[in-house]
Design an enzyme around this catalytic site. Structure first.
Site, PDB file in Angstrom:
ATOM      1  CG  ASP A   1      17.453  -9.183  38.516  1.00  0.00           C
ATOM      2  OD1 ASP A   1      16.589 -10.271  38.455  1.00  0.00           O
ATOM      3  OD2 ASP A   1      18.373  -9.405  37.693  1.00  0.00           O
TER       4      ASP A   1
ATOM      5  CG  HIS B   1      19.126 -12.913  35.762  1.00  0.00           C
ATOM      6  ND1 HIS B   1      18.323 -11.961  36.541  1.00  0.00           N
ATOM      7  CD2 HIS B   1      18.385 -13.372  34.772  1.00  0.00           C
ATOM      8  CE1 HIS B   1      17.184 -11.896  35.580  1.00  0.00           C
ATOM      9  NE2 HIS B   1      17.373 -12.688  34.490  1.00  0.00           N
TER      10      HIS B   1
ATOM     11  CB  ILE C   1      15.934  -7.908  24.706  1.00  0.00           C
ATOM     12  CG1 ILE C   1      15.292  -8.595  25.872  1.00  0.00           C
ATOM     13  CG2 ILE C   1      16.785  -6.826  25.369  1.00  0.00           C
ATOM     14  CD1 ILE C   1      16.086  -9.359  26.636  1.00  0.00           C
TER      15      ILE C   1
END
Ligand code: NAX
Length: 329
Positions: A159, A187, A16
């Site tokens: 999301d 999550h 990431i």
């Protein structure tokens, strides 16, 4: 020129962050007039990985990048920071159950919470991305008692963005026209992607959707399970570019504010809004202004909506139960 802000990023040699650090240094998060100091943290074994990352950061010759610090010491990483992005976490190993993952990650976030409490700016804004993000954010917050709990958040923005795009693709409208989406809860697959308040222009999304079965049969499961679908499509690798982008979106809105006619989803400490009791980090629709968020109030919810929201709340309570012994130790 403004004075630089200090941004700590953990898990900084992970995938990431390979998509995130360069965008922060380019000004995508805080604007092209805001110099930044990157305080990059990772575990000791990962330190050699910093060599290439730092070389590439220099090779971009980013005008805003004032300084780069790399370390395996949390107090060095969080020293005097304005922003803390907690991306690093123990990955879920084979045969590892969710409760094992929680137990493995607990000590990381206890240690990082304590370090934030000891050395970060009192105004630090903390975003936890590393999974299980909501409970890791809760652990971090609990271990930083001198920092306002409202400064801790968990990332549900990926999301939220996934949900916006599903609607835009279905209705064939620009994604920027889809507003007031909500992700409620954790999550995880118990999250509740809720488009019943979402709009396109002056219309409710629900009134534009010709086939309402699409919500139950496609929209909700696709958003809930998108993480697993990406892992399959990327031959085992999880979302990285879209996660980095969501981190940027989350921080940008929190710091600079949301648009007047819109809201975003953030995992924040619950405060009895919508019947979710105090004491969990739960995703709500929020508006942001002057660096503060406010949970949107007064939305009508059906009985089924409430049940779904409660189900995700129960999962968060079970997660807290699994790490309770770590917090009282
Ligand atoms: P990577 O495995 O590429 O990187 C993880 C980083 O964490 C590595 O640099 C590793 O050295 C570090 N790390 C490992 N053990 C650690 C420890 N004990 N203490 C501190 N750091 C440690 O994962 P990446 O794809 O970058 O994902 C990072 C985290 O984000 C994962 O937990 C992942 O599940 C989570 N995600 C959360 C999302 C969200 O929406 N909240 C979406 C994307 C992502 O799945």
């Amino acid at each position: 020129m403004k004075s630089p802000i200090r941004i700590a990023v953990t898990g900084a040699t992970g995938q990431i962050c390979y998509n995130l650090l360069y965008r922060i240094a380019a000004g995508d998060m805080f604007g092209n007039d805001q110099p930044v100091i990157l305080q990059l943290h990772d575990i000791t074994d990962a330190q050699p990985m910093f060599d290439g990352i730092v070389m590439e950061l220099y090779d971009c010759a980013f005008p805003l990048l004032t300084e780069i610090i790399t370390t395996d010491n949390s107090e060095v990483a969080f020293n005097d920071v304005d922003i803390a992005l907690l991306v690093g976490a123990r990955p879920r190993g084979e045969n590892m159950e969710r409760k094992d993952l929680l137990a493995a990650n607990g000590p990381i976030f206890i240690e990082q919470g304590r370090a934030i409490n000891a050395v970060a700016k009192r105004s630090v804004k903390v975003l936890v991305v590393g999974n299980p993000a909501n409970t890791n954010a809760y652990i971090t917050m609990k271990n930083a008692p001198d920092i306002d709990p409202n400064n801790f958040s968990a990332m549900l923005r990926l999301d939220h963005n996934r949900a916006l795009s599903q609607v835009a693709l279905k209705l064939r409208v620009p994604v920027a026209d889809v507003k007031k989406m909500i992700i409620w809860g954790n999550h995880s697959t118990t999250q509740f992607p809720d488009l019943s308040h979402a709009t396109v222009g002056n219309n409710k999304v629900t009134s534009l959707l010709k086939d309402s079965a699409w919500i139950e049969n496609h929209f909700i499961p696709v958003v809930q399970k998108r993480g697993a679908a990406i892992i399959e499509a990327r031959r085992g690798k999880s979302s990285a570019a879209s996660a980095a982008n969501a981190i940027i979106n989350h921080m940008q809105d929190w710091v600079f504010g949301t648009a007047e006619d819109n809201w975003v989803s953030m995992g924040v400490p619950s405060n009895n809004s919508y019947g979710i009791p105090n004491g969990v980090i739960y995703s709500f629709p929020v508006t942001c202004q002057n660096g503060q968020y406010k949970i949107v109030q007064g939305l009508d919810l059906s009985q089924l909506d409430k049940e779904r929201m409660h189900n995700s709340y129960q999962e968060l309570i079970a997660e807290q139960e699994a790490i309770k012994h770590l917090l009282t130790a």
